[in-house]
Scaffold this active site. Structure first.
Site, PDB file in Angstrom:
ATOM      1  N   HIS A  28      -1.972  -8.972   1.733  1.00  9.24           N
ATOM      2  CA  HIS A  28      -2.315  -7.657   2.577  1.00  9.24           C
ATOM      3  C   HIS A  28      -2.770  -7.267   3.666  1.00  9.24           C
ATOM      4  CE1 HIS A  28       0.143  -3.449   3.772  1.00  9.24           C
ATOM      5  NE2 HIS A  28      -0.244  -2.903   1.925  1.00  9.24           N
ATOM      6  N   ASP A  71      -2.240  -8.617  11.637  1.00  8.31           N
ATOM      7  CA  ASP A  71      -3.636  -9.245  11.617  1.00  8.31           C
ATOM      8  C   ASP A  71      -3.740 -10.705  11.680  1.00  8.31           C
ATOM      9  OD1 ASP A  71      -3.918  -6.856   9.124  1.00  8.31           O
ATOM     10  OD2 ASP A  71      -2.325  -8.546   8.252  1.00  8.31           O
ATOM     11  N   SER A 129       0.919  -1.341  -0.283  1.00  2.00           N
ATOM     12  CA  SER A 129       0.426   0.307   0.181  1.00  2.00           C
ATOM     13  C   SER A 129       0.809   1.214  -0.025  1.00  2.00           C
ATOM     14  CB  SER A 129      -0.947  -0.300   1.154  1.00  2.00           C
ATOM     15  OG  SER A 129      -0.277  -0.262   2.422  1.00  2.00           O
ATOM     16  N   HIS A 144       5.253 -12.726   7.174  1.00  3.70           N
ATOM     17  CA  HIS A 144       6.086 -11.220   6.646  1.00  3.70           C
ATOM     18  C   HIS A 144       6.512 -11.485   6.114  1.00  3.70           C
ATOM     19  CE1 HIS A 144       6.151  -6.745   7.471  1.00  3.70           C
ATOM     20  NE2 HIS A 144       5.094  -6.786   7.827  1.00  3.70           N
ATOM     21  N   ARG A 162       2.923  -4.243  16.563  1.00  6.20           N
ATOM     22  CA  ARG A 162       1.896  -4.394  16.676  1.00  6.20           C
ATOM     23  C   ARG A 162       0.487  -5.763  17.252  1.00  6.20           C
ATOM     24  NH1 ARG A 162       1.314  -3.119  10.579  1.00  6.20           N
ATOM     25  NH2 ARG A 162       2.810  -5.529  10.311  1.00  6.20           N
TER      26      ARG A 162
HETATM   27  N1  CMX Z   1       1.446 -19.472   5.549  1.00  7.69           N
HETATM   28  C1  CMX Z   1       1.283 -20.158   4.602  1.00  7.69           C
HETATM   29  N2  CMX Z   1       2.662 -20.585   4.183  1.00  7.69           N
HETATM   30  C2  CMX Z   1       2.961 -19.166   3.955  1.00  7.69           C
HETATM   31  C3  CMX Z   1       2.872 -18.509   4.582  1.00  7.69           C
HETATM   32  C4  CMX Z   1       1.940 -18.853   5.787  1.00  7.69           C
HETATM   33  N3  CMX Z   1       1.218 -17.858   6.883  1.00  7.69           N
HETATM   34  N4  CMX Z   1       3.901 -17.703   4.842  1.00  7.69           N
HETATM   35  C5  CMX Z   1       4.375 -17.596   4.140  1.00  7.69           C
HETATM   36  N5  CMX Z   1       3.998 -18.821   3.661  1.00  7.69           N
HETATM   37  C6  CMX Z   1       4.751 -19.389   2.380  1.00  7.69           C
HETATM   38  C7  CMX Z   1       4.664 -18.684   0.689  1.00  7.69           C
HETATM   39  O1  CMX Z   1       3.047 -18.674   0.492  1.00  7.69           O
HETATM   40  C8  CMX Z   1       5.967 -19.003   0.226  1.00  7.69           C
HETATM   41  O2  CMX Z   1       6.125 -20.741  -0.093  1.00  7.69           O
HETATM   42  P1  CMX Z   1       6.107 -20.478  -1.380  1.00  7.69           P
HETATM   43  O3  CMX Z   1       7.613 -20.604  -2.061  1.00  7.69           O
HETATM   44  O4  CMX Z   1       5.987 -21.741  -1.853  1.00  7.69           O
HETATM   45  O5  CMX Z   1       4.938 -19.761  -2.815  1.00  7.69           O
HETATM   46  C9  CMX Z   1       6.543 -19.669   1.462  1.00  7.69           C
HETATM   47  O6  CMX Z   1       6.471 -19.483   2.572  1.00  7.69           O
HETATM   48  C10 CMX Z   1       7.902 -18.604   1.704  1.00  7.69           C
HETATM   49  O7  CMX Z   1       7.521 -17.370   2.146  1.00  7.69           O
HETATM   50  P2  CMX Z   1       8.029 -16.310   3.058  1.00  7.69           P
HETATM   51  O8  CMX Z   1       9.194 -15.659   2.212  1.00  7.69           O
HETATM   52  O9  CMX Z   1       7.894 -16.852   4.198  1.00  7.69           O
HETATM   53  O10 CMX Z   1       7.264 -15.305   2.416  1.00  7.69           O
HETATM   54  P3  CMX Z   1       6.701 -14.297   2.219  1.00  7.69           P
HETATM   55  O11 CMX Z   1       7.708 -12.940   1.785  1.00  7.69           O
HETATM   56  O12 CMX Z   1       6.945 -14.797   0.591  1.00  7.69           O
HETATM   57  O13 CMX Z   1       5.269 -13.554   1.533  1.00  7.69           O
HETATM   58  C11 CMX Z   1       3.206 -12.889   3.844  1.00  7.69           C
HETATM   59  C12 CMX Z   1       5.004 -12.741   3.491  1.00  7.69           C
HETATM   60  C13 CMX Z   1       3.203 -12.318   4.754  1.00  7.69           C
HETATM   61  C14 CMX Z   1       2.880 -12.622   2.652  1.00  7.69           C
HETATM   62  C15 CMX Z   1       3.303 -14.463   4.424  1.00  7.69           C
HETATM   63  O14 CMX Z   1       3.928 -14.575   4.874  1.00  7.69           O
HETATM   64  C16 CMX Z   1       1.646 -14.679   3.984  1.00  7.69           C
HETATM   65  O15 CMX Z   1       1.088 -14.365   2.864  1.00  7.69           O
HETATM   66  N6  CMX Z   1       1.134 -15.157   5.236  1.00  7.69           N
HETATM   67  C17 CMX Z   1       0.186 -15.001   5.525  1.00  7.69           C
HETATM   68  C18 CMX Z   1      -0.857 -14.065   4.846  1.00  7.69           C
HETATM   69  C19 CMX Z   1      -1.007 -12.499   5.894  1.00  7.69           C
HETATM   70  O16 CMX Z   1      -1.097 -12.529   6.604  1.00  7.69           O
HETATM   71  N7  CMX Z   1      -0.712 -11.794   5.714  1.00  7.69           N
HETATM   72  C20 CMX Z   1      -0.707  -9.556   5.679  1.00  7.69           C
HETATM   73  C21 CMX Z   1       0.556  -9.496   6.370  1.00  7.69           C
HETATM   74  C22 CMX Z   1       0.357  -8.323   6.475  1.00  7.69           C
HETATM   75  C23 CMX Z   1       0.343  -7.481   6.350  1.00  7.69           C
HETATM   76  O17 CMX Z   1       0.471  -6.623   4.884  1.00  7.69           O
HETATM   77  O18 CMX Z   1      -0.897  -6.590   6.285  1.00  7.69           O
END
Ligand code: CMX
Length: 435
Positions: A271, A373, A241, A318, A327
């Site tokens: 996000h 979140d 964002s 994250h 937070r």
């Molecule tokens: N559940 C399951 N799998 C997850 C995960 C979770 N909570 N967090 C990361 N992973 C997976 C990724 O999808 C990725 O999988 P692939 O290799 O198969 O593509 C792998 O683990 C490695 O990811 P990462 O490097 O640890 O995390 P990223 O930096 O790529 O992504 C985030 C970060 C937040 C998008 C991810 O942790 C996620 O999807 N979390 C759940 C959604 C969430 O809570 N988002 C809110 C974030 C805060 C905000 O912006 O408000």
């Protein structure tokens, strides 16, 4: 010129000089290297942006102008008789790079109350959408419809000089922040309370008045709202964002449309939309298990099922953080104080005990800890704000504080149009295969 703007205008020349001098002295220094895998991995860890308002440390979490959340809970002014800090204070800090006193935050509150009138056509635009449209769709439509009021757009057409861009941007930023709670509350009451709207109370602070317009008038809810709006305010410049707002703003798009672009990013489930997904996920678990407080083993099994279905566990992980999000901790402390026996809080706490180990065991997740979140929906559910599709709008209202302060600084510092280079796999292969 109002007092806040007058004070801001008095600090900008010094900052412009400081940045110019710094860049002319150190402009050729190297601060990092770019690896090919970063190009394919969402540019993780690539220092590529300037964001003055806050900085995220992967171990410690967010610092706003150098202050952590616990430090700010000590240092920022509170609502008279309250214990939570006022979001007006964090905005003032991010904008002025100085801690505010009580008078400063009162001035911000009053200033926003004066600017809070939303033009009628904005409500008509929202009303043109079906009530079933996601609240973020309505929010983006409403706030971008405010663009008719953009001072920046008007002044630009009239030929304003570059060095003055910051001034109408400041006006738009302040007006936008002031109006967002009214727009958000309008959407909430329209969708979930038969359009029974509540008039603003200009004597209240920004967060207290927002709670009031949503229909939640208890002192405790207002305190929760102040805390919520403060902790979601900014998370440095690279998140979807904030980056979108900076990027679109760099084309000299006005603050309303720039902010709308950021809100479109916030509406993604990876996000900001994760805040609604967390509650949806917990409700799915409760439905599967027939209600009640699930055991650790039941939560673990449900997590494994989610992962086996190729889905993420919302609220965990994250892109930058590598520890529990402060937070999250701030919200947990609030819940421990005001609702320690709430069933959903007990579930959220148990999830915290179970999920990290399971995520860690996958061997691929870099951060198994909860983010902001994972907790916010529980607080809202406790007070009866149960319509979770609305939650990302609350996040969006708060995110205006940091991103609008940043956009004003972008204009002060004359940040140019953002235009990074891109390459192709073909070209990279040619370059490295020949080595
Ligand atoms: N559940 C399951 N799998 C997850 C995960 C979770 N909570 N967090 C990361 N992973 C997976 C990724 O999808 C990725 O999988 P692939 O290799 O198969 O593509 C792998 O683990 C490695 O990811 P990462 O490097 O640890 O995390 P990223 O930096 O790529 O992504 C985030 C970060 C937040 C998008 C991810 O942790 C996620 O999807 N979390 C759940 C959604 C969430 O809570 N988002 C809110 C974030 C805060 C905000 O912006 O408000």
């Amino acid at each position: 010129m109002d007092k806040i703007k007058e004070k801001f205008s008095s600090i900008i020349d010094g900052s412009i000089k400081e940045v110019k001098d710094f860049v002319s002295q150190y402009g050729d220094e190297v601060i990092g290297e770019i690896k090919i895998n970063q190009l394919y991995a969402g540019m993780r860890g690539m220092p590529a942006l300037i964001c003055e308002t806050s900085k995220l440390d992967n171990e410690e979490g967010i610092r706003f102008r150098g202050y952590s959340i616990p430090e700010l809970q000590e240092k920022l002014p509170k609502y008279p008789g309250g214990e939570q800090v006022l979001p007006e204070g964090i905005f003032y800090l991010m904008l002025m790079n100085e801690l505010p006193n009580d008078d400063d935050v009162r001035r911000v509150s009053n200033n926003w109350a004066r600017r809070a009138i939303v033009p009628h056509h904005v409500f008509n635009v929202i009303d043109a959408l079906p009530k079933t449209a996601h609240p973020m769709t309505q929010f983006i439509a409403g706030l971008t419809a405010c663009r008719t009021e953009s001072e920046f757009q008007k002044d630009y057409r009239e030929g304003i000089s570059k060095s003055d861009y910051w001034s109408p941007t400041f006006e738009d930023a302040m007006n936008l922040i002031a109006r967002l709670p009214r727009i958000a509350a309008y959407i909430y009451r329209r969708c979930y309370h038969n359009g029974d709207h509540i008039e603003p109370d200009s004597k209240l602070d920004w967060g207290g008045n927002f709670a009031h317009m949503l229909g939640f008038d208890s002192d405790e809810f207002k305190e929760m709202m102040r805390m919520y709006l403060t902790i979601h305010a900014d998370h440095e410049g690279g998140n979807v964002s904030a980056h979108a707002i900076h990027l679109v703003g760099s084309a000299l798009t006005d603050p309303y449309l720039s902010f709308g672009a950021g809100m479109a990013g916030l509406a993604g489930p990876l996000h900001g939309l994760a805040n609604q997904e967390v509650i949806r996920w917990i409700q799915g678990m409760k439905k599967d298990l027939g209600g009640g407080l699930p055991s650790k083993e039941q939560i673990a099994n449900y997590c494994k099922k989610t992962l086996a279905e190729g889905k993420v566990i919302p609220g965990f992980g994250h892109a930058v953080l590598r520890k529990t999000d402060p937070r999250y901790t701030a919200q947990r402390e609030f819940a421990l104080k005001f609702m320690p026996h709430d069933e959903l809080f007990l579930i959220v706490s148990r999830i915290y005990e179970v999920v990290p180990e399971i995520l860690e065991a996958t061997g691929k997740i870099k951060n198994p800890w909860p983010n902001v979140d994972a907790h916010s929906g529980q607080l809202l559910m406790h007070y009866g704000l149960t319509e979770y599709d609305f939650y990302t709008v609350l996040f969006g209202v708060s995110r205006s504080l940091g991103t609008m302060a940043s956009l004003v600084w972008d204009r002060v510092l004359g940040m140019p149009i953002e235009r990074p280079g891109s390459t192709t796999t073909e070209l990279l292969k040619k370059k490295f295969n020949s080595k």
